[in-house]
Scaffold this active site. Structure first.
Site, PDB file in Angstrom:
ATOM      1  N   HIS A  48      -0.096  -2.884   3.777  1.00 43.82           N
ATOM      2  CA  HIS A  48       0.372  -2.470   2.457  1.00 43.82           C
ATOM      3  C   HIS A  48      -0.249  -1.142   2.034  1.00 43.82           C
ATOM      4  O   HIS A  48       0.391  -0.331   1.372  1.00 43.82           O
ATOM      5  CB  HIS A  48       0.025  -3.565   1.441  1.00 43.82           C
ATOM      6  N   HIS A  94       7.077  -5.907  -5.010  1.00 40.66           N
ATOM      7  CA  HIS A  94       6.159  -7.002  -5.316  1.00 40.66           C
ATOM      8  C   HIS A  94       6.813  -8.285  -4.817  1.00 40.66           C
ATOM      9  O   HIS A  94       7.022  -9.244  -5.559  1.00 40.66           O
ATOM     10  CB  HIS A  94       5.848  -7.054  -6.814  1.00 40.66           C
TER      11      HIS A  94
END
Length: 742
Positions: A48, A94
């Site tokens: 990420h 998300h």
């Protein structure tokens, strides 16, 4: 530094680090890491934050243009929009948090992307989103839709920024791993952009905003791992948002920026304090020293490890001019927010973390980012699917039935139930509400405005990642043009499965190549973005979903275009080439029950030629309505125009020599439907089309297909469909589904 916990292979694996990555850490620092250091490496080296599987391929994307002020690498991208103003924008995912805890996952996704924008000194003026859910039949889908939509609305509405556009789709491949992509757009003065690069030795590092808690610890690591059936156990890694605190933080930051005291600023997003501090120091070739005793905490007894990895929301880190410390503190005290000097910049190029008189971490700061693993993972190209012959695919139903079923299908049904939960009018600058081709937002008092859209067609990307990547960019380009905007730049959110599987890595590589080629040819550079990998559950990956957020500039929003039919007896014209392409189409999936065939090819030269033609027609006032064609083809596009305007239409027999269902529902690209008032306007349109010659040969790029009028839509050879019947089919599916009636 003493190690109180033994470094075991199990502990390393729990931190998302592979054995060879741990060996790399040992070689880099020459000793075993402390637990806090292991946590820091886990945060900085996960997928990420480090882009270790994608960095190699992202380098090929076009990121420059005369109007690009800041490309990828900062909190958000920045483009010049004229009049001394800049547009600041970015999109982020998300996904995993929203599957585990849909309300808070979506909420904090919106909060995080808003911070990315106002960290740059821009006031947010709009948000958009792109949502993908599992099959409507899946037992969790309704709960997830409800929670995510409520979370997006709950944060945006409370913070006070309009949610002006987005897209939402369903497919069984998202059953265990939904996608929540959030985009934020802000405006700043083009000569007052703030960056994350720290400068000056001995300058104070200031913690701003809300207090630090234990929520979100290992959030970035969790976002970089595939799911299994125990995904719900990861609930503690989901952050909790407070939009009211973020609104205070916005106002305090923008006020502070006006004082000239901010040297560098970074929001605490993924990996919290760790990532923000390391990035600021590394970008400025400086060391950073933090004293965690000074961190404002809302929970008792937090350890250094917990403070460094917490992803509590609504927090910023700033390097401050030491002569303006008191002035800065007074601003934050006024807004009721924490202001704490928690460290300083140094000339050591070390990242040093102290707590209770002990050094908890002492690491080389540049290497934390620069030496993150970079993988050239093996990949395979997706096998090419055959081109389907429309003449060999009979339609099981009439075109009338097919249209009603398509416009009431989960993907194409009205999403009014969603966007009516969002405040899309707050701030008073929303010119076009959700439901059109692009949102249109006025900049300040106008007349200038922005056209904003988010687009991707995952089934195309699954069938052919390269063409699917091109199509996502081309559709964003068309949607901006359809409202009268000049396409300027994109942000992207690349959502894919496990990059350690060559077939999924191949999808990522070829989608990026497709995106890059389209951005290059359409002069539509990538200025920011996000990569979200490991989107799979029990080994089954999502459909490849490279979401594209497009931004265009409209010189005068009072002249922006809508898709609604405006009056009776106007001439309906189809622009672009029609071949009746049914491969990977909505019609094929919904009506024929098949998901096969090559997707429509994207001719970028044609996209540009027809796009520039349409933009000229809008600017010169020659057309009264414009709609680009994509999912569902011509029939769905015309039905949407009729429903939007409350005016019917009659479509004449089409001259393409194809089966009628292919002519009406084929998804050929680079096509628009426009309306003109009279024959004089039609003649001028014909003259302009005649001037376009593509690849050395004139093509049939303009077809008069019918007229507006009445209260029904009539397809060739079919009984009329009343506008009320169209509306019922289009508007009822989602509310009925969410009410549990389906």
């Amino acid at each position: 530094m003493k190690n109180t916990i033994a470094m075991t292979p199990e502990l390393v694996a729990q931190h998302g680090l592979k054995p060879d990555e741990y060996q790399r850490i040992l070689k880099l620092i020459g000793r075993e890491p402390t637990l806090t250091e292991l946590g820091i490496f886990s945060a900085m080296w996960n997928e990420h934050c480090s882009y270790k599987s994608s960095r190699l391929h992202l380098r090929g994307l076009p990121t420059k243009a005369p109007w690009v002020i800041q490309g990828p690498g900062e909190n958000a991208g920045v483009i010049d929009i004229g009049d001394g103003l800049a547009c600041v924008f970015k999109m982020e995912s998300h996904n995993h948090p929203s599957y585990i805890e849909p309300y808070q996952g979506a909420t904090t996704g919106v909060g995080g992307i808003l911070r990315d924008v106002f960290t740059m000194g821009a006031r947010p003026i709009a948000t958009l989103n792109a949502l993908r859910f599992g099959s409507p039949d899946h037992p969790k889908t309704r709960h997830l839709v409800s929670g995510v939509v409520a979370g997006i609305g709950g944060y945006g509405n409370s913070f006070g920024v309009p949610t002006v556009g987005g897209q939402m789709g369903f497919h069984t491949r998202y059953d265990g791993n939904i996608l929540v992509n959030a985009m934020a757009v802000g405006i700043a003065k083009s000569d007052e952009i703030f960056y994350a690069k720290a400068t000056g030795v001995g300058n104070p590092i200031v913690y701003l905003g809300s207090k630090t808690g234990r929520d979100g610890i290992h959030g970035a690591t969790m976002a970089s791992a595939a799911f299994d059936d125990a995904a719900d156990e990861k609930r503690p890694t989901v952050q909790v948002g407070d939009p009211f605190a973020e609104k205070l933080l916005l106002e305090a930051c923008l006020e502070l920026m006006q004082t000239g005291s901010v040297i560098a600023i970074q929001d605490m997003g993924a990996a919290g304090l760790t990532s923000s501090a390391v990035e600021m120091g590394a970008k400025g070739d400086l060391g950073i020293e933090l004293d965690l005793d000074k961190i404002p905490c809302r929970e008792e007894g937090m350890t250094a490890y917990e403070m460094m990895l917490s992803e509590s929301q609504e927090r910023m880190l700033m390097v401050l001019d030491p002569t303006k410390e008191k002035q800065a503190e007074a601003i934050f005290v006024k807004w009721g927010l924490d202001f704490a000097i928690v460290g300083k910049t140094t000339d050591t190029l070390r990242f040093v973390v102290k707590h209770k008189g002990e050094v908890m971490a002492d690491l080389p700061i540049k290497e934390l980012g620069d030496e993150a693993p970079l993988y050239d993972r093996p990949y395979v190209e997706t096998p090419k699917r055959p081109v389907l012959d429309a003449k060999k695919i009979p339609s099981p139903v009439s075109n009338r039935e097919a249209l009603l079923k398509l416009i009431g299908s989960p993907d194409l049904a009205s999403k009014r139930w969603v966007w009516e939960q969002y405040d899309h009018l707050i701030l008073g600058n929303t010119v076009q509400q959700p439901g059109g081709d692009s949102a249109v937002v006025r900049v300040g008092e106008g007349p200038r405005g922005l056209a904003l859209t988010s687009d991707v067609t995952p089934r195309y990307c699954e069938a052919d990642p390269f063409e699917g990547g091109k199509q996502a960019v081309a559709e964003a380009y068309r949607n901006i043009i359809a409202v009268g905007g000049t396409p300027k730049a994109i942000t992207d959110n690349l959502n894919f499965g496990n990059p350690e599987r060559p077939e999924y890595m191949g999808q990522l590589v070829y989608c990026i190549r497709g995106l890059g080629e389209a951005c290059e040819e359409l002069d539509f550079p990538v200025v920011s973005g996000n990569v979200s990998l490991y989107n799979e559950t029990n080994g089954r990956g999502i459909l490849p979903t490279p979401t594209v957020g497009g931004v265009g500039v409209i010189d005068d929003v009072s002249k922006s275009m809508t898709l609604a039919f405006k009056a009776e007896d106007e001439i309906i014209v189809l622009l672009g080439e029609t071949t009746g392409w049914l491969g990977s189409s909505s019609w094929l999936a919904e009506i024929a029950g098949r998901e096969d065939g090559a997707p429509p090819p994207v001719d970028l030269l044609m996209e540009k030629l027809i796009g520039e033609l349409v933009l000229g027609l809008i600017k010169d006032g020659l057309v009264t309505a414009v709609h680009d064609l994509s999912d569902g083809g011509l029939a769905v596009g015309v039905a949407e125009m009729a429903m939007s305007g409350g005016i019917g239409a009659t479509i004449a027999a089409l001259p393409f020599g194809l089966p009628s269902h292919a002519e009406l529902f084929g998804e050929d690209q680079a096509r628009y439907v426009v309306t003109v008032k009279n024959k004089a306007a039609l003649d001028e349109l014909s003259r302009r089309v005649g001037a376009i010659v593509a690849t050395g040969e004139a093509l049939v790029l303009m077809t008069v297909i019918g007229k507006t009028g009445g209260d029904a839509l009539t397809l060739p050879g079919e009984m009329p469909i009343s506008l009320s019947e169209l509306h019922n089919a289009h508007e009822n599916w989602l509310p009925s589904y969410m009410a549990g009636e389906l």
